[in-house]
Design an enzyme around this catalytic site. Structure first.
Site, short mmCIF file in Angstrom:
data_model
loop_
_atom_site.label_atom_id
_atom_site.label_comp_id
_atom_site.label_asym_id
_atom_site.label_seq_id
_atom_site.Cartn_x
_atom_site.Cartn_y
_atom_site.Cartn_z
N GLU A 56 25.84 -14.86 -18.26
CA GLU A 56 26.43 -15.75 -17.27
C GLU A 56 26.66 -15.05 -15.92
OE1 GLU A 56 26.42 -18.91 -17.17
OE2 GLU A 56 25.67 -19.20 -19.05
N TYR A 139 34.04 -21.13 -13.38
CA TYR A 139 32.55 -21.41 -14.04
C TYR A 139 32.40 -20.66 -15.45
CZ TYR A 139 27.86 -20.95 -15.07
OH TYR A 139 26.84 -21.09 -15.93
N ASP A 157 28.38 -25.53 -12.00
CA ASP A 157 27.59 -24.79 -11.14
C ASP A 157 26.84 -25.51 -10.23
OD1 ASP A 157 25.22 -25.50 -12.72
OD2 ASP A 157 24.65 -23.61 -12.76
N1 ADE Z 1 22.10 -20.55 -15.57
C1 ADE Z 1 23.53 -20.26 -15.58
N2 ADE Z 1 23.73 -20.40 -17.02
C2 ADE Z 1 22.80 -20.60 -17.89
C3 ADE Z 1 22.37 -20.79 -19.03
N3 ADE Z 1 23.23 -20.41 -19.95
N4 ADE Z 1 21.10 -21.05 -19.45
C4 ADE Z 1 20.05 -21.02 -18.26
N5 ADE Z 1 20.51 -20.76 -17.16
C5 ADE Z 1 21.67 -20.82 -16.89
#
Ligand code: ADE
Length: 373
Positions: A56, A139, A157
């Site tokens: 993340e 987030y 997000d």
């Molecule tokens: N962008 C942010 N978190 C994500 C996730 N877990 N899978 C794919 N794209 C992401």
């Protein structure tokens, strides 16, 4: 204090109950779509807390495809919280080299040390305790809590904001903190309690694939088109409404690529601020004339055998851009002046982290190295 009603925050001509009703109809079709269409991504293979956390942080501001090789290499080198807490700074920066936003890596390590001290080396299964760690905002705490621990909290997000601006046909600015807060409280009340991690990832996945930021959304394939107000009104591409972009500040620099058979001249950036503590080719403000570059080299005591102008390069940061002219100075021998360091070719690639803002010049240095062969 009573909060502002959601229809006001989102500038919608429908009652608040209607907004909640629409949001509550999202999880079922979206989750079944996600279960059939989720991309195979390395961090989804083994959603342990540490893995989820690292992914993340990497995925903030960096595309999925670009993150994949970094993620694999990072976990191989630093497989758990303890290894991250103990990693030497140079190794950590090297693992992050090219991902940008190096403070994310420093915070990752700071949080790893906090986790060692406060939680015995394990990420705590609590949204509030996660939020208290370095580099964790709403987030990240929401993503780790929901995906790794199944705690029903949102992870809002840019993808999620875009999806909801379309589903609701809200023309409010999705960059506004009030809109993010409104979206968060809407999700908190309407998200499924049984699989919050899948739901958060499904929203992100939809926003990254069918309901993407660039180009028109693929409404024909979308599991939410039957309830999406923007689609039903016939104008999904009109959302989200973007606030006019602020002009980026432009800075002009002249970059000095000073090389010899032994190595390359680098300088460490200050410990505070942009790209703190990383290594760069020395540079001077402004686009210097040939005479001025000669003078600067002279002041450093550098006597090049040959001097060329390099192709200019540009690097865009969030709030500014660098417009860089470049000079290559090929020397027989370099005696580094104070404040600059001669690093070997091998060290430049394996030890010193040179941020990607300089990658055009690093490539030019490596290409010019051939001249010594
Ligand atoms: N962008 C942010 N978190 C994500 C996730 N877990 N899978 C794919 N794209 C992401």
């Amino acid at each position: 204090m009573t909060r502002k009603p959601l229809n006001e925050i989102l500038n919608l001509p429908i009652p608040e109950e209607e907004i909640f009703r629409i949001a509550a109809a999202v999880p079922e079709p979206l989750i079944s779509w996600y279960r059939q269409n989720a991309r195979d991504l390395p961090w989804r293979e083994n959603p342990e807390p540490y893995q989820v956390w690292v992914s993340e942080i990497m995925l903030q501001q960096t595309r999925v495809e670009a993150v994949k090789p970094y993620y694999r290499r990072f976990l191989e080198a630093l497989p758990d919280v303890a290894a991250l807490a103990d990693a030497p700074e140079e190794q950590l920066m090297k693992l992050w080299e090219g991902l940008g936003y190096y403070s994310r890596a420093r915070n990752l390590q700071k949080a790893a040390r906090q986790i060692m001290e406060r939680h015995g080396g394990k990420l705590p299964p609590s949204y509030e305790l996660l939020l208290d760690l370095a580099g964790f905002g709403e987030y990240t705490a929401g993503a780790v809590a929901s995906i790794a621990f199944g705690i029903p909290v949102p992870a809002v997000d840019g993808n999620v904001l875009r999806v909801f601006s379309r589903v609701l046909a809200s023309d409010s600015d999705i960059m506004a903190p009030a809109v993010r807060k409104g979206c968060r409280s809407l999700l908190l009340e309407t998200m499924p309690q049984s699989c919050p991690g899948d739901y958060n990832q499904a929203l992100i996945e939809l926003g990254a694939t069918l309901c993407a930021p660039n180009g028109p959304p693929n409404c024909m394939a979308c599991p939410l088109s039957h309830l999406c107000r923007a689609y039903l009104n016939g104008n999904p591409s009109a959302f989200p409404v973007k606030a006019p972009k602020k002009e980026r500040r432009a800075e002009e620099k002249t970059i000095f690529v000073v090389i010899s058979p032994e190595g390359v001249l680098l300088r460490q950036r200050p410990n505070e601020g942009l790209l703190a503590g990383l290594w760069e080719f020395p540079w001077e403000e402004g686009h210097l004339s040939k005479e001025e570059t000669g003078k600067t080299l002279g002041e450093w005591g550098i006597v090049p055998k040959k001097r060329h102008t390099l192709r200019p390069a540009k690097h865009i940061f969030t709030h500014m851009e660098w417009r860089m002219a470049g000079v290559l100075a090929v020397c027989e021998k370099i005696l580094p002046p104070e404040g600059l360091r001669l690093v070997t070719w091998e060290e430049m690639e394996t030890v010193y982290t040179v941020p990607s803002a300089f990658s055009a010049f690093q490539k030019a240095a490596l290409a010019a190295r051939e001249e010594f062969a």
